[in-house]
Design an enzyme around this catalytic site. Sequence first.
Site, PDB file in Angstrom:
ATOM      1  N   ASP A  57      19.476 -26.700  50.878  1.00 51.26           N
ATOM      2  CA  ASP A  57      18.607 -27.353  52.011  1.00 51.26           C
ATOM      3  C   ASP A  57      19.108 -28.723  51.512  1.00 51.26           C
ATOM      4  OD1 ASP A  57      16.628 -28.673  50.376  1.00 51.26           O
ATOM      5  OD2 ASP A  57      16.414 -26.430  49.470  1.00 51.26           O
TER       6      ASP A  57
ATOM      7  N   ASP B 273       7.680 -26.603  55.703  1.00 47.07           N
ATOM      8  CA  ASP B 273       7.486 -27.458  53.997  1.00 47.07           C
ATOM      9  C   ASP B 273       5.753 -27.512  53.999  1.00 47.07           C
ATOM     10  OD1 ASP B 273       8.076 -28.316  52.073  1.00 47.07           O
ATOM     11  OD2 ASP B 273       9.557 -29.918  52.463  1.00 47.07           O
TER      12      ASP B 273
ATOM     13  N   GLU C 154       3.936 -28.488  50.328  1.00 47.37           N
ATOM     14  CA  GLU C 154       3.667 -29.033  49.387  1.00 47.37           C
ATOM     15  C   GLU C 154       2.790 -29.861  48.545  1.00 47.37           C
ATOM     16  OE1 GLU C 154       7.455 -30.925  48.127  1.00 47.37           O
ATOM     17  OE2 GLU C 154       8.295 -30.447  49.523  1.00 47.37           O
TER      18      GLU C 154
END
Length: 285
Positions: free
Chosen positions: A84, A173, A175
């Site tokens: 990634d 994503d 996080e």
Amino acid sequence: MPLRRSGPARRTFPAATGTLLSLSALVLTLALPGTAAAAGGDKEPAHPEQDWMGSTIAAHEGVDRAGGSDAQASSSTSSVDGVDVSSHNGNVGWPALRTSGVRFAYVKATEGTTYKNPYFSQQYRGSYDAGIIHGAYHFALPDHSGGAAQAKYFAAHGGGWSKDGKTLPGALDMEYNPYGATCYGKSDAAMIQWIADFVTTYRAKTGRDAVIYTSTNWWTQCTGNSRKFGKTNPLWVPRYGSSVGTLPAGWPFHTIWQYTSTGPTVGDRNRFNGSFTRLKALANG
């Protein structure tokens, strides 16, 4: 007769005071990291070029360097190697990665509702041209704007999907907050709703269920270890060690494992949990 004060003299100080207060408020707002208001009313991230998939994981959960090496050496025919990337990688040498065995890649497209990766075209198109199955991901900022708004922005700026056999569904994503409180100031219920708004809107825009990238520790802390998304959204889990470890609740298995952030050419290395045929099936929907 007593002297009278003129009208302008009485109005000068209040007007000046109001102007100073307004300017002070503006300066204070712009000075706070990650809080500058965009033209559409949403806040702009202060350093999006420093926010990539897993950029906060090592800082909060640590990195098992030896474990990462073991994981890299334990590759088998039942998994597929991937990477990634984001703007911090710059222009990527995709042919070399393809030659080294990389078969899929995810590219950061957006963050919040204002940021677009300036290297997205080279990274996204370049991986495709090198024969690598590719996908895009969105770095979530749940305290900046709503989940639906960020999903729409993502889908419109690189996060779309096409049934060409080479495009993976977009990834969300989730996080640690790079700008403040770990859970972005949201309760478990509010965070679950934010994620639900994102994935529901993304599916409406693209016809695909978004992959959710998150660590077990963050998910437990910020959603109360919700089981809500395990049956619909593929799991991408980061753990820099010799095994994937305990998964978040609701997911009986992981789809992608980010096992190290220190690989050659591109640091972030991933492993798809299945054969190349199953990876292509995920791309085809």
